[in-house]
Design an enzyme around this catalytic site. Structure first.
Site, PDB file in Angstrom:
ATOM      1  CG  ASP A   1      -0.364  -0.029   2.525  1.00 56.37           C
ATOM      2  OD1 ASP A   1      -0.570  -1.009   3.255  1.00 56.37           O
ATOM      3  OD2 ASP A   1       0.341   0.943   2.870  1.00 56.37           O
ATOM      4  CE1 TYR A   2       0.874   7.833  -2.396  1.00 52.56           C
ATOM      5  CE2 TYR A   2       0.725   8.389  -0.058  1.00 52.56           C
ATOM      6  CZ  TYR A   2       0.991   8.758  -1.371  1.00 52.56           C
ATOM      7  OH  TYR A   2       1.387  10.040  -1.651  1.00 52.56           O
TER       8      TYR A   2
END
Length: 243
Positions: A102-103
């Site tokens: 994820d980011y």
């Protein structure tokens, strides 16, 4: 003769699962005819097109990327954010990330154009282990760590058993560094597991993927995997042991 979705994956179009989606959506033609049947088989003499572009088999490439935080692990982003592909401006092949981070998570991610290899690396049944280092708010006790080890009930199912090790504790800031190794790939799984025991993740890094690590690399750097590393990853998926 090979199944159409396997041919697409081997050509680097996408993973096998994504290739199946393209077929069902009517975006693939064989010899000028739209094919939506997943059982369709093709030979090397058949002309295959994906969204109007003729299939050309590429040379397989495999890269290890140390993904920094603030980078999207997809091939494009509708919000215009920087993706992992932006870190490979000179690569001619149509590479894509094997799984996702994820980011806000940094660490190991593999990039390739080999759909079959991606399938081996990401499907839970092959059991490829991924080790993470999490800095969490709060200091979990033995019982909380035990819950992580035996499985956490999440909204999309119970997590498989994990290996968990407390690395260090900072009583002043009420934080802890915890090593956790899993073989699944549920969305934001590690973060949700720690949320479930009341210790939200402040910082997360994937330290290893199977037998490969970012040791000696800086965030944003990439290197080609050696043939031996690729072979070892395949053996891990097929036998669960390093070859």
């Amino acid at each position: 003769m090979e199944r159409l979705q396997k041919v697409l994956a081997q050509a680097g179009v996408a993973s096998r699962r994504k290739s199946e989606t393209l077929i069902v959506a009517g975006k693939v033609k064989v010899n000028g005819v739209v094919v939506t049947e997943l059982g369709t088989k093709v030979s090397s003499s058949d002309r295959v097109e994906v969204e109007g572009v003729q299939l050309v088999k590429e040379t397989y490439v495999y890269f290890l990327l140390y993904k920094p935080r603030g980078i999207i692990s997809t091939v494009d982003d509708e919000k215009g954010r920087k993706t992992v592909l932006d870190l490979f401006p000179q690569i001619e092949q149509r590479i894509f990330p094997v799984g996702r981070l994820d980011y806000d998570t940094s660490g190991v991610i593999i990039m390739t154009n080999d759909g079959d290899f991606s399938y081996l690396m990401t499907h839970p049944k092959f059991g490829i282990k991924k080790k993470y280092i999490a800095k969490v708010k709060g200091i979990p006790g033995r019982e909380a760590l035990r819950k992580l080890e035996t499985g956490i009930d999440l909204e999309d199912g119970k997590t498989a058993p994990a290996h968990v090790k407390m690395q260090s504790v900072d009583k002043k800031s009420e934080t802890a560094l915890i090593e956790i190794t899993i073989h699944e790939g549920k969305n934001r799984q590690v973060r949700r597991m720690f949320d479930a025991i009341g210790c939200p993740v402040q910082k997360l890094r994937r330290e290893s993927f199977g037998n490969v690590t970012t040791h000696g690399m800086n965030a944003g750097e990439a290197r080609e995997l050696t043939k031996h590393e690729v072979k070892q990853l395949r053996v891990l998926a097929e036998t669960g042991k390093i070859g």
